[in-house]
Design a protein around this motif. Sequence first.
Motif, PDB file in Angstrom:
ATOM      1  N   LEU A  58      74.600 108.929  54.473  1.00 37.68           N
ATOM      2  CA  LEU A  58      74.102 107.644  55.385  1.00 37.68           C
ATOM      3  C   LEU A  58      73.614 107.980  56.760  1.00 37.68           C
ATOM      4  N   SER A  59      74.288 108.923  57.328  1.00 37.51           N
ATOM      5  CA  SER A  59      73.902 109.443  58.797  1.00 37.51           C
ATOM      6  C   SER A  59      72.493 110.192  58.438  1.00 37.51           C
ATOM      7  N   VAL A  60      72.073 111.153  57.455  1.00 34.94           N
ATOM      8  CA  VAL A  60      70.979 111.823  57.484  1.00 34.94           C
ATOM      9  C   VAL A  60      69.615 110.533  57.274  1.00 34.94           C
TER      10      VAL A  60
ATOM     11  N   SER B  81      71.948 101.834  49.733  1.00 36.67           N
ATOM     12  CA  SER B  81      71.703 100.589  49.000  1.00 36.67           C
ATOM     13  C   SER B  81      70.446 100.221  49.979  1.00 36.67           C
ATOM     14  N   MET B  82      69.659  99.284  49.257  1.00 35.53           N
ATOM     15  CA  MET B  82      68.741  98.572  49.984  1.00 35.53           C
ATOM     16  C   MET B  82      69.144  97.688  51.239  1.00 35.53           C
ATOM     17  N   GLU B  83      70.487  97.201  51.045  1.00 43.71           N
ATOM     18  CA  GLU B  83      71.099  96.596  52.294  1.00 43.71           C
ATOM     19  C   GLU B  83      71.199  97.405  53.351  1.00 43.71           C
ATOM     20  N   PHE B  84      71.383  98.638  53.155  1.00 46.58           N
ATOM     21  CA  PHE B  84      71.675  99.675  54.180  1.00 46.58           C
ATOM     22  C   PHE B  84      70.388  99.892  54.970  1.00 46.58           C
ATOM     23  N   ILE B  85      69.338 100.073  54.088  1.00 42.99           N
ATOM     24  CA  ILE B  85      68.013 100.497  54.433  1.00 42.99           C
ATOM     25  C   ILE B  85      67.585  99.399  55.257  1.00 42.99           C
ATOM     26  N   ILE B  86      67.513  98.460  54.856  1.00 42.35           N
ATOM     27  CA  ILE B  86      66.972  97.027  55.681  1.00 42.35           C
ATOM     28  C   ILE B  86      67.721  96.792  57.078  1.00 42.35           C
TER      29      ILE B  86
ATOM     30  N   LEU C 129      78.620 102.496  59.950  1.00 42.55           N
ATOM     31  CA  LEU C 129      78.553 102.999  58.656  1.00 42.55           C
ATOM     32  C   LEU C 129      79.794 103.114  57.713  1.00 42.55           C
ATOM     33  N   PRO C 130      81.036 102.751  58.028  1.00 38.71           N
ATOM     34  CA  PRO C 130      81.960 102.446  56.822  1.00 38.71           C
ATOM     35  C   PRO C 130      81.577 101.099  55.984  1.00 38.71           C
ATOM     36  N   GLN C 131      80.771 100.138  56.494  1.00 40.47           N
ATOM     37  CA  GLN C 131      80.599  99.171  55.930  1.00 40.47           C
ATOM     38  C   GLN C 131      79.744  99.343  54.484  1.00 40.47           C
ATOM     39  N   PHE C 132      79.051 100.638  54.292  1.00 40.54           N
ATOM     40  CA  PHE C 132      78.174 100.809  53.211  1.00 40.54           C
ATOM     41  C   PHE C 132      78.846 101.985  52.528  1.00 40.54           C
ATOM     42  N   ILE C 133      80.146 102.460  52.572  1.00 39.68           N
ATOM     43  CA  ILE C 133      80.913 103.124  51.822  1.00 39.68           C
ATOM     44  C   ILE C 133      81.334 102.576  50.577  1.00 39.68           C
TER      45      ILE C 133
END
Length: 204
Positions: free
Chosen positions: A148-150, A3-8, A130-134
């Motif tokens: 997500l980790s990579v 997600s863009m949220e994760f990227i930002i 990390l779990p927030q974006f699962i």
Amino acid sequence: MISMEFIITSFIVILVPGTGVIFTVSTGLVQGRKASVFAALGCTAGILPHLMATVLGLAAIMHTSALAFQTLKYAGVAYLLYVAYSTWRDKSTFSVNGNPSTNAATGLIVKAFLLNILNPKLTIFFLAFLPQFIRPDSSKHLSQLFLLSVTFMVMTLIIFIAYGVLAHAFRKIVMESPRVQAWLRRGFAATFASLGASLALTEK
């Protein structure tokens, strides 16, 4: 899907100056652009065990085991204080040679790797982050965590290299001023020492 949220969010997290950023910037300033790339590689590799611990569930053990956390914490404190001491004493670190030898490059990677792997706060951070974006509606939680980790590691490497390149841009000023060299060496040493003190005071 990332997600863009994760990227930002990841971008902001990585940008915040920490041990890895400071080490990469200091390396770019005092040893050049190529050396800073090796420092960035080592720092990025140093977060891999923390990411794997999170993905494989070992982070939960770190979170609940006071002994494991404290052992890793004080190993990290000792290493940060060692880096601070060696930076303060070693006046030869401001080398004009911008192309480190194979042994020097390996040493930089190992030094940067140890800075991050000996920081138990990273494991706890990834356990919470990390779990927030699962996606809750997906059954492939493990594959999502790996993705997500990579992504986080690739972003870390790119941003750290950018930090090192920017630091290299100011290297000429550093090389021409012994006074600036002295202040930077002491400043970086003090910063590493303060990071060690901060880590020592960290509670789970």
